[in-house]
Motif scaffolding. Structure first.
Motif, PDB file in Angstrom:
ATOM      1  N   GLU A   1       0.796  -1.230   0.000  1.00 23.37           N
ATOM      2  CA  GLU A   1       0.000   0.000   0.000  1.00 23.37           C
ATOM      3  C   GLU A   1       0.828   1.278   0.000  1.00 23.37           C
ATOM      4  OE1 GLU A   1      -2.329   3.369   1.319  1.00 23.37           O
ATOM      5  OE2 GLU A   1      -0.630   2.439   2.360  1.00 23.37           O
ATOM      6  N   PRO A   2       1.907   1.434   0.791  1.00 20.25           N
ATOM      7  CA  PRO A   2       2.687   2.680   0.715  1.00 20.25           C
ATOM      8  C   PRO A   2       3.216   2.959  -0.691  1.00 20.25           C
ATOM      9  CG  PRO A   2       3.266   1.455   2.685  1.00 20.25           C
ATOM     10  CD  PRO A   2       2.413   0.541   1.852  1.00 20.25           C
TER      11      PRO A   2
ATOM     12  N   LYS B   1       0.394   4.101  -2.861  1.00 21.35           N
ATOM     13  CA  LYS B   1       0.040   5.486  -2.544  1.00 21.35           C
ATOM     14  C   LYS B   1       0.972   6.461  -3.261  1.00 21.35           C
ATOM     15  CE  LYS B   1      -0.033   5.987   1.794  1.00 21.35           C
ATOM     16  NZ  LYS B   1      -0.572   5.605   3.101  1.00 21.35           N
TER      17      LYS B   1
ATOM     18  N   TYR C   1       0.106   6.586  -6.845  1.00 21.33           N
ATOM     19  CA  TYR C   1      -1.132   7.355  -7.022  1.00 21.33           C
ATOM     20  C   TYR C   1      -0.826   8.848  -7.004  1.00 21.33           C
ATOM     21  CZ  TYR C   1      -6.065   8.580  -6.622  1.00 21.33           C
ATOM     22  OH  TYR C   1      -7.318   9.097  -6.850  1.00 21.33           O
ATOM     23  N   PHE C   2       0.020   9.288  -6.072  1.00 25.77           N
ATOM     24  CA  PHE C   2       0.428  10.699  -6.032  1.00 25.77           C
ATOM     25  C   PHE C   2       1.066  11.112  -7.360  1.00 25.77           C
ATOM     26  CE2 PHE C   2       1.040  10.749  -1.136  1.00 25.77           C
ATOM     27  CZ  PHE C   2      -0.314  10.973  -0.967  1.00 25.77           C
TER      28      PHE C   2
ATOM     29  N   PHE D   1       1.258   6.814   7.069  1.00 26.44           N
ATOM     30  CA  PHE D   1       1.704   6.692   5.679  1.00 26.44           C
ATOM     31  C   PHE D   1       2.417   5.373   5.412  1.00 26.44           C
ATOM     32  CE2 PHE D   1       4.088   7.276   1.843  1.00 26.44           C
ATOM     33  CZ  PHE D   1       3.289   8.095   1.064  1.00 26.44           C
ATOM     34  N   TRP D   2       3.331   4.989   6.295  1.00 20.53           N
ATOM     35  CA  TRP D   2       4.233   3.869   6.015  1.00 20.53           C
ATOM     36  C   TRP D   2       3.869   2.562   6.716  1.00 20.53           C
ATOM     37  CZ3 TRP D   2       7.313   4.497   2.063  1.00 20.53           C
ATOM     38  CH2 TRP D   2       7.806   5.768   1.750  1.00 20.53           C
TER      39      TRP D   2
ATOM     40  N   TYR E   1      -3.113  13.132   2.887  1.00 16.96           N
ATOM     41  CA  TYR E   1      -3.675  13.311   1.553  1.00 16.96           C
ATOM     42  C   TYR E   1      -3.443  14.704   0.968  1.00 16.96           C
ATOM     43  CZ  TYR E   1      -5.999   9.237   3.421  1.00 16.96           C
ATOM     44  OH  TYR E   1      -6.252   8.041   4.028  1.00 16.96           O
TER      45      TYR E   1
ATOM     46  N   PRO F   1      -9.989  12.559   1.344  1.00 12.64           N
ATOM     47  CA  PRO F   1      -9.091  11.445   0.994  1.00 12.64           C
ATOM     48  C   PRO F   1      -9.185  11.102  -0.483  1.00 12.64           C
ATOM     49  CG  PRO F   1     -10.252  10.978   3.030  1.00 12.64           C
ATOM     50  CD  PRO F   1     -10.875  12.225   2.457  1.00 12.64           C
ATOM     51  N   LEU F   2      -8.130  10.542  -1.015  1.00 10.67           N
ATOM     52  CA  LEU F   2      -8.103  10.153  -2.415  1.00 10.67           C
ATOM     53  C   LEU F   2      -9.183   9.112  -2.700  1.00 10.67           C
ATOM     54  CD1 LEU F   2      -4.234   9.737  -2.788  1.00 10.67           C
ATOM     55  CD2 LEU F   2      -5.598  11.806  -3.157  1.00 10.67           C
TER      56      LEU F   2
ATOM     57  N   TYR G   1      -8.887   6.490  -4.203  1.00 14.07           N
ATOM     58  CA  TYR G   1      -8.302   5.179  -3.912  1.00 14.07           C
ATOM     59  C   TYR G   1      -8.595   4.764  -2.479  1.00 14.07           C
ATOM     60  CZ  TYR G   1      -4.641   1.933  -2.488  1.00 14.07           C
ATOM     61  OH  TYR G   1      -3.956   0.871  -1.946  1.00 14.07           O
ATOM     62  N   HIS G   2      -8.527   5.733  -1.544  1.00  7.20           N
ATOM     63  CA  HIS G   2      -8.721   5.380  -0.149  1.00  7.20           C
ATOM     64  C   HIS G   2     -10.195   5.232   0.224  1.00  7.20           C
ATOM     65  CE1 HIS G   2      -4.459   6.420   0.030  1.00  7.20           C
ATOM     66  NE2 HIS G   2      -4.442   5.544   1.019  1.00  7.20           N
TER      67      HIS G   2
END
Length: 240
Positions: free
Chosen positions: A18-19, A22, A25-26, A53-54, A96, A101-102, A104-105
């Protein structure tokens, strides 16, 4: 080789990655260089910023890597935290930096809700609580008859091991054991003398022979090492 059920493998992989997802995605949504994105990500030093985040998603993935009772409750706790974190997000805050939130989330929170519901199903949570149902962890068993002596607080008697693995054995039936008992078993095989505690797990029938399934309870590294040596010698002699 048999592995965990596919759903556990898939969820574990998605959470662990996931990190990286993410960050990708950014990159896709902002078109910034990776250097700019990573500089922004690594500029965050607060514990919760780093955790959100991580760490939080990979921790959930690790909870599925080794299925145990405590990881079941830990996994559901992490999932609940993710739902709370996304549901209480404040505009233009980390992680975000947008008014919400994105997308995706939002997708992730739907998957999370579904995952929580899924792991409340009795058949799904069973492997966390019952080792016998985690078939992918089972060690190979070898059919072999070995005379043995069982010593307990109430009884000492002779028996026979009907099959054996690195983690346990099947003992010939008698009326002196009960599931839940902890006793000591002594036997000699392949030039090795074994003296090891065992826990009686179940009473059942194997190849039309009634008996008891016992789990070895090694109390030292020496016990484990000797058992590995014994199983390797039995395997080399092809007792199948």
């Amino acid at each position: 080789m048999r592995n965990k059920p596919f759903i556990f493998q898939l969820l574990s992989l998605l959470f662990l990655l996931e990190p990286a997802i993410k960050i990708l995605y950014f990159k896709a949504s902002t078109h910034f260089d990776f250097a700019v994105i990573l500089a922004n990500v690594f500029s965050r030093h607060g514990f919760r910023e780093i955790f959100d985040f991580w760490i939080v998603f990979p921790v959930a993935g690790l909870m599925l890597w080794k299925l145990r009772k405590w990881t079941y409750f830990a996994f559901l706790s992490v999932m609940s935290y993710l739902i709370f974190s996304i549901a209480t997000y404040e505009k233009y805050t980390w992680p975000y930096n947008s008014d919400s939130p994105l997308f995706y989330h939002y997708f992730v929170i739907v998957i999370t809700l579904g995952t929580i519901a899924y792991f409340l199903v009795p058949d799904v949570r069973a492997p966390f609580f019952n080792r016998k149902l985690r078939w992918w962890e089972n060690k190979p068993r070898y059919r072999i008859v070995i005379p043995a002596k069982v010593s307990g607080q109430k009884h000492t008697f002779q028996t026979e091991i009907m099959n054996i693995s690195e983690t346990g054995a099947f003992l010939k039936d008698n009326n002196l054991l009960t599931p839940g008992d902890t006793v000591n078993i002594t036997f000699e095989s392949e030039g090795l003398l074994m003296d090891i505690p065992v826990k009686v797990i179940s009473r059942h029938v194997v190849a039309e022979t009634p008996g008891f399934g016992v789990q070895f309870q090694p109390t030292s590294f020496s016990h484990k090492f000797q058992m590995i040596r014994l199983i390797n010698r039995i395997k080399n002699h092809r007792y199948l």
